[in-house]
Design a protein around this motif. Sequence first.
Motif: not given
Length: 632
Positions: A13-18, A56-64, A199-207, A370-375
């Motif tokens: 969160i701090l990195l994203t805001l920064g 996005d988070v909601s779409g990911t939960a639906w696809m799961v 930045l968020q895409y990189g975190i999502m791919v890593l996760s 997943l938080l990155a996916a929402f944001m």
Amino acid sequence: MHNIDVIIIVLYILLTLGVGIWISKRASKGLDSYFLGGKSIKWYYLGLSNGSGMFDVSGTAWMVGLLFLYGAKSFMFMWMWPIWNQIFIMVFLAVWIRRSNIMTGSEWILTRFGDDRAGRASHLIVAIFAIVASVGFIAYFFEGVGKFMSVILPWDIPLIINDAVLLTSSQSYALIIIFLTTIYTIKGGMFSVVATEVLQYGIMVLSGILIAIYAFVSVSDVEINNIISTEWSTIFFGNSIEGSWTGKLTAFNNLVDTQGYKMFGAFIGMCLFKGFFASIAGPTPSYDMQRILSTRSVKEAAYMSGFTNLILFIPRYLLIAGIVVLALVYLAPSLAASPTLSLDDLEIILPTVINNHVPVGIKGLLLAGLLAAFMSTFSAFVNSGPAYVVNDIYKKYVKPEAEPSHYIKASHITSFAIVILGVTMGFFAESINAITLWITSALYGGYVASNFLKWIWWRFNGWGYFWGMTSGLIIATVQFLLDMNKSNFEVGSWLYHCAHIDVIYIFPIIFAVSLLGSFLGTYLTAPTNMETLKAFYNNVRPWGWWHPVYKALKIDEPEVTKNTDFKADMLNCLVGIIWQSSMVLLPIYFMIRDYPKSLIALLIFIITSVILKFTWLDKVRQIPDTEDLPNE
């Protein structure tokens, strides 16, 4: 939750805001800079941003939930949205849209229909559509992220004053996340949105990669094969779909029977019908179109759209398939034994697996992803929605002459207003699901006919567009009211039957009514001014029924040539859909250890990639250099 996981989330969160605030100074030069990044952002950054916004988070939960219940066939459920839109945009629509050189989707309408009463009516209704959609989706995100975070995070943080609960814990979480995301989005506009989304895409791919590795290592081939059947792993189907669950898991077959997709052949046929027309209509006026208009050139618009397809599906479905593999082995027996098994149980598979079956460290990264996916999705809508208010309504009709700083301030105020409206709607949790379904299915159904005709038919005019959109929205609203009141109708009455038809089967009715409104509005009013049509055709150069315009333009510019790429474009779209599907199925088959089908999916991906290299990419590279420079 372990302290390590908490630290990972806080650092994210701090990195994203920064990053978002640090880069925000580049957005202060004017509306073009604020909403489109000054058309100076490189195409691969925009592609990463665009892919991130769709994760996005909601779409990911639906696809799961869908993959868990239906197996590999579930990838065809994606066609309801439809995801083919990205292929059609890649093949030809991105080039057509970027050639217009404007700021928003509704401003584009004026280049097609002119700036008279008819043009302004069509311009206004598409701006209203974009604003309503943005508000509705923000409400949806508010509800979705609040429930997700309250299930995952261990702290209960309701707002209680004088023993009265003003905010539930999920609402408090949602407000905190939305406030943080809104800060950097409003402060930095498109520059901050793209920077943080990369930045968020990189975190999502890593996760996604980490959860796939963990599922692959911790679950054996034998455990998977004891759960899933041959039918679960096949994509072939008949007229109806039957559950393939056996033994103690047969309760899932009953769930399949209640979801409204038993007539699977008819359902897929309707998805194909809707998918083609919705895709050729082009992107809705939201963040997807903003990314196309933000590219530096026509050529880069095509590159960006193709890149979005390439980077989105494989990492996303690695994450989805990894979660499903863990759920099949660890959750399926207890879910099947539940006496109250319902679709709601499938929707919480994602947070349940994260809570109970993911190790320390990976859990924190997955939650950050997943938080990155929402944001990323939320920030994309917060950036695109105000563009329609400020540029298409305020600047055009209220204050056409002002300093750039004035419009930037107006954009800040509008962004806050749209977020507040969306959050306010989000508090009415019981109606959000119905409103979201209306926006994504029925409302978008009213959008398709007019936006399909605007590309291919010269005689289609501003009033045709206005009444096509309006009639489609009216019938979509009728469908929404019927759905909201279906429990009040007498069982067996025609209103009862109409109210219980699945929204996907309503699409042809909405489409037909919208077409009727389009044709009546067009033929009962005068054609668009020929000079407007000639300028549009000469600039965008679409294929379709444009012969009278082409003939008139030929008199002024004898060197002009007709676009004859329809057959080639449609063939590329077909190859692109197969290419896209292979990127969805490859990680699914790999994660369930079906190596023969994984190899087939990989070969199809390679073959279609090679075909598209020669039939699409080489064609894009031949776009004249005069179109390869930003038009200012």
